[in-house]
Write an enzyme that holds these catalytic residues in place. Structure first.
Site, PDB file in Angstrom:
ATOM      1  N   TYR A  57       0.820  -1.211   0.000  1.00 34.46           N
ATOM      2  CA  TYR A  57       0.000   0.000   0.000  1.00 34.46           C
ATOM      3  C   TYR A  57       0.854   1.261   0.000  1.00 34.46           C
ATOM      4  O   TYR A  57       1.800   1.397   0.775  1.00 34.46           O
ATOM      5  CB  TYR A  57      -0.905   0.017   1.246  1.00 34.46           C
ATOM      6  CG  TYR A  57      -1.690   1.307   1.376  1.00 34.46           C
ATOM      7  CD1 TYR A  57      -2.822   1.517   0.593  1.00 34.46           C
ATOM      8  CD2 TYR A  57      -1.280   2.305   2.245  1.00 34.46           C
ATOM      9  CE1 TYR A  57      -3.537   2.705   0.686  1.00 34.46           C
ATOM     10  CE2 TYR A  57      -1.983   3.499   2.350  1.00 34.46           C
ATOM     11  CZ  TYR A  57      -3.112   3.694   1.562  1.00 34.46           C
ATOM     12  OH  TYR A  57      -3.804   4.870   1.657  1.00 34.46           O
ATOM     13  N   GLY A  64      -5.856   5.473  -0.145  1.00 39.65           N
ATOM     14  CA  GLY A  64      -7.261   5.533   0.227  1.00 39.65           C
ATOM     15  C   GLY A  64      -8.119   4.613  -0.616  1.00 39.65           C
ATOM     16  O   GLY A  64      -7.839   3.418  -0.747  1.00 39.65           O
ATOM     17  N   HIS A  87      -0.887  17.068  -1.248  1.00 35.86           N
ATOM     18  CA  HIS A  87      -1.159  17.318   0.168  1.00 35.86           C
ATOM     19  C   HIS A  87      -0.574  18.648   0.656  1.00 35.86           C
ATOM     20  O   HIS A  87      -0.775  19.010   1.817  1.00 35.86           O
ATOM     21  CB  HIS A  87      -0.609  16.173   1.015  1.00 35.86           C
ATOM     22  CG  HIS A  87      -1.477  14.952   0.996  1.00 35.86           C
ATOM     23  ND1 HIS A  87      -1.639  14.173  -0.132  1.00 35.86           N
ATOM     24  CD2 HIS A  87      -2.246  14.378   1.955  1.00 35.86           C
ATOM     25  CE1 HIS A  87      -2.462  13.178   0.146  1.00 35.86           C
ATOM     26  NE2 HIS A  87      -2.841  13.278   1.397  1.00 35.86           N
ATOM     27  N   ASN A 201       3.556  10.750   7.091  1.00 42.93           N
ATOM     28  CA  ASN A 201       2.788  10.024   8.098  1.00 42.93           C
ATOM     29  C   ASN A 201       3.428  10.203   9.466  1.00 42.93           C
ATOM     30  O   ASN A 201       4.168   9.359   9.947  1.00 42.93           O
ATOM     31  CB  ASN A 201       2.679   8.544   7.731  1.00 42.93           C
ATOM     32  CG  ASN A 201       1.426   8.259   6.941  1.00 42.93           C
ATOM     33  OD1 ASN A 201       0.327   8.237   7.481  1.00 42.93           O
ATOM     34  ND2 ASN A 201       1.592   8.072   5.643  1.00 42.93           N
TER      35      ASN A 201
END
Length: 225
Positions: A57, A64, A87, A201
């Site tokens: 992922y 998402g 972002h 993250n």
């Protein structure tokens, strides 16, 4: 004033060091060689998995709801670049330079841990930008909290890539990040697989602001008592 660089190893950072780096522009960052070696070893695991074509992922899939979309091998770097650009959507006034410097220190320290799976070169590039006195422009609004400080950290990464804006040395304006890097003899960093998602993250924008607030509250308490 102490001008010794603060050495990061991913595990022993203290609050006083965060405050010192944030508020003493002459302070530099150094990276522990052992931590860099452990990070390099962990990166080989990521590279091997990518080479085998394993589905991971955010590395070779979309994000998402697009997690089931497979990204071709030749587009993996572009995926990370697009993630940072998409972002970098913060709004409002710029965070104070001391908060952004604390962010840079904290993010470098976390990425230095071998669980991040990034290349040592990414941490070295972030430390080099910090040591050059380059402070990215990071809007104060945009964090989504529980999912991490995605927008603030993206603005940090954007400057590292030579895009976006940075604060002028006099603190009274801004300048293109690419120009600031070139003036300091630094090249824009090219993110590889996993490195964009690893970079953003985290909660280092919140942690940076809170670290300075906690320190100041403690000084105020001691003074009052």
């Amino acid at each position: 004033m102490n001008r010794e660089p603060i050495t990061l190893d991913g595990s022993s950072l203290r609050l006083a060091q965060v405050v010192a780096f944030a508020r003493e522009p002459e302070r530099g960052l150094a990276l522990d060689p052992g931590a860099l070696a452990r990070l390099a070893a962990s990166r080989t695991i990521v590279d091997a998995a990518v080479a085998r074509g394993e589905i991971m992922y955010g590395i070779n899939t979309g994000f998402g709801k697009l997690a089931t979309v497979r990204i071709p091998f030749g587009d993996l770097d572009q995926l990370q670049l697009n993630l940072i650009r998409s972002h970098s959507a913060g709004v409002g006034e710029a965070l104070p330079a001391e908060v952004v410097r604390a962010m840079m220190l904290l993010r470098a320290n976390v990425l230095l841990r071998p669980t991040s799976g990034v290349r040592p070169a990414l941490v070295e590039a972030l430390a080099a930008m910090a040591n050059a006195g380059i402070v990215p422009l990071v809007p104060e609004q945009g964090s989504v909290g529980a999912s991490g400080d995605l927008a603030p950290l993206s603005h940090l990464a954007l400057a590292l890539m030579g895009e976006g804006e940075v604060l002028s040395l006099d603190g009274k304006g801004t300048a293109p990040a690419g120009d600031a890097l070139r003036r300091c003899g630094l090249a824009p960093f090219r993110l590889g697989p996993k490195e964009g998602i690893s970079f953003i993250n985290g909660t280092q924008a919140q942690t940076a602001a809170l670290a300075l607030l906690v320190h100041d509250a403690w000084v105020l308490w001691r003074t009052a008592v």
